[in-house]
Design a protein around this motif. Structure first.
Motif, PDB file in Angstrom:
ATOM      1  N   ASP A   1      41.233  61.760  39.926  1.00  0.00           N
ATOM      2  CA  ASP A   1      40.678  60.431  39.695  1.00  0.00           C
ATOM      3  C   ASP A   1      40.368  60.215  38.211  1.00  0.00           C
ATOM      4  O   ASP A   1      40.640  59.146  37.649  1.00  0.00           O
ATOM      5  CB  ASP A   1      39.403  60.225  40.506  1.00  0.00           C
ATOM      6  CG  ASP A   1      39.667  60.013  41.989  1.00  0.00           C
ATOM      7  OD1 ASP A   1      40.844  59.793  42.358  1.00  0.00           O
ATOM      8  OD2 ASP A   1      38.695  60.077  42.771  1.00  0.00           O
TER       9      ASP A   1
ATOM     10  N   LYS B   1      34.172  64.126  47.125  1.00  0.00           N
ATOM     11  CA  LYS B   1      35.592  64.446  47.125  1.00  0.00           C
ATOM     12  C   LYS B   1      35.784  65.889  46.688  1.00  0.00           C
ATOM     13  O   LYS B   1      34.923  66.476  46.045  1.00  0.00           O
ATOM     14  CB  LYS B   1      36.351  63.520  46.167  1.00  0.00           C
ATOM     15  CG  LYS B   1      36.390  62.069  46.585  1.00  0.00           C
ATOM     16  CD  LYS B   1      37.213  61.259  45.579  1.00  0.00           C
ATOM     17  CE  LYS B   1      37.318  59.809  45.996  1.00  0.00           C
ATOM     18  NZ  LYS B   1      38.130  59.025  45.012  1.00  0.00           N
ATOM     19  N   THR B   2      36.956  66.442  47.005  1.00  0.00           N
ATOM     20  CA  THR B   2      37.259  67.790  46.536  1.00  0.00           C
ATOM     21  C   THR B   2      37.375  67.773  45.017  1.00  0.00           C
ATOM     22  O   THR B   2      37.574  66.717  44.400  1.00  0.00           O
ATOM     23  CB  THR B   2      38.586  68.294  47.127  1.00  0.00           C
ATOM     24  OG1 THR B   2      39.666  67.490  46.612  1.00  0.00           O
ATOM     25  CG2 THR B   2      38.571  68.224  48.644  1.00  0.00           C
TER      26      THR B   2
ATOM     27  N   GLU C   1      40.573  66.210  43.851  1.00  0.00           N
ATOM     28  CA  GLU C   1      40.566  64.748  43.921  1.00  0.00           C
ATOM     29  C   GLU C   1      39.748  64.138  42.786  1.00  0.00           C
ATOM     30  O   GLU C   1      40.134  63.108  42.205  1.00  0.00           O
ATOM     31  CB  GLU C   1      40.009  64.295  45.271  1.00  0.00           C
ATOM     32  CG  GLU C   1      40.915  64.613  46.448  1.00  0.00           C
ATOM     33  CD  GLU C   1      40.244  64.348  47.776  1.00  0.00           C
ATOM     34  OE1 GLU C   1      40.953  63.957  48.717  1.00  0.00           O
ATOM     35  OE2 GLU C   1      39.009  64.525  47.886  1.00  0.00           O
ATOM     36  N   GLN C   2      38.637  64.784  42.460  1.00  0.00           N
ATOM     37  CA  GLN C   2      37.791  64.265  41.392  1.00  0.00           C
ATOM     38  C   GLN C   2      38.499  64.335  40.038  1.00  0.00           C
ATOM     39  O   GLN C   2      38.478  63.372  39.264  1.00  0.00           O
ATOM     40  CB  GLN C   2      36.480  65.056  41.333  1.00  0.00           C
ATOM     41  CG  GLN C   2      35.592  64.844  42.557  1.00  0.00           C
ATOM     42  CD  GLN C   2      34.328  65.686  42.490  1.00  0.00           C
ATOM     43  OE1 GLN C   2      33.547  65.560  41.549  1.00  0.00           O
ATOM     44  NE2 GLN C   2      34.131  66.547  43.472  1.00  0.00           N
TER      45      GLN C   2
ATOM     46  N   THR D   1      31.639  63.016  43.193  1.00  0.00           N
ATOM     47  CA  THR D   1      31.272  62.606  44.544  1.00  0.00           C
ATOM     48  C   THR D   1      31.528  63.751  45.506  1.00  0.00           C
ATOM     49  O   THR D   1      31.711  64.890  45.097  1.00  0.00           O
ATOM     50  CB  THR D   1      32.113  61.388  44.954  1.00  0.00           C
ATOM     51  OG1 THR D   1      33.483  61.809  45.065  1.00  0.00           O
ATOM     52  CG2 THR D   1      32.008  60.276  43.919  1.00  0.00           C
TER      53      THR D   1
END
Length: 229
Positions: free
Chosen positions: A20, A12-13, A16-17, A10
């Protein structure tokens, strides 16, 4: 390392990806408790540099999902019964202190907030969505503490959230997750606030709510030991 889900990237940085993805794999036991997570392997698998991978590992370490061990590197964390019991004793004590501050008399807004989290918890439990269960559970107990409106107390309580996350997937890996009673157990606490039964009864119920978890793990481990004899 099994990978049963296709990651969806997505806006997101990259950190962050990757965080996740790793969090999802840990909470779904695709990466097993005690298993090493190797930066280079993650970097090659998702075709990203090692920098974001390292940052993602630091993030989920702060969440309590992994830990760094000498000569082994990054390991998926599990809790012992003693670690769980100590953390939950402190956590329940801090929640009890918050309840004392407002004498067990929760505002209508607070009651409505907790009821919504229970509804969310029941839905997540029905789907066996561990991540959503943890998130709803945290919101429920945070609501109890935040009602006292003491920021420092809340911050002290918040430092133990990673232990709660780790407890949930430790219990799942032990096949002890009580999906069918999670909503009921939390509803019992909320009902005590609604019925205004008094501070001491609420505090005792919160403590029992927490401490039954390490006791359950202890009994399960005793049973395994007995089976192995």
């Amino acid at each position: 390392m099994p990978d049963n889900r296709v990651p969806v990237f997505t806006k997101k940085t990259m950190r962050e990806q990757i965080a996740d993805i790793l969090r999802d794999q840990i909470l779904h036991a695709d990466i097993a408790p005690g298993e090493r997570i190797i930066e280079e392997d993650i970097s090659k698998k998702y075709q990203v540099s090692r920098g974001p991978v390292r940052e993602a590992l630091r993030q989920i370490e702060e969440e309590g999902l992994v830990t760094y061990l000498p000569h082994r590197g990054c390991i998926v964390r599990t809790l012992t019964e003693d670690e769980m019991a100590e953390a939950y004793l402190i956590r329940s004590t801090l929640e009890g202190l918050a309840v004392q501050v407002y004498s067990g008399k929760m505002s209508q807004r607070g009651i409505e907030r907790l009821q919504q989290t229970i509804d969310d918890l029941r839905e997540a439990a029905g789907k066996k969505d561990l991540y959503a269960i943890i998130e709803a559970d945290e919101r429920f107990h945070a609501g109890i503490v935040e009602e006292a409106d003491l920021p420092r107390l809340y911050q002290m309580w918040k430092t133990l959230c990673s232990v709660n996350t780790c407890t949930y997937y430790t219990m799942k890996s032990e096949n002890l997750m009580p999906y069918d009673v999670l909503g009921k157990n939390h509803q019992c606490i909320l009902n005590l606030f609604i019925e205004n039964v008094g501070t001491n009864k609420i505090i005792e119920a919160i403590k029992e709510h927490y401490m039954v978890v390490p006791e359950t793990l202890h009994k399960a481990q005793e049973g395994k030991t007995a089976e192995g004899e």
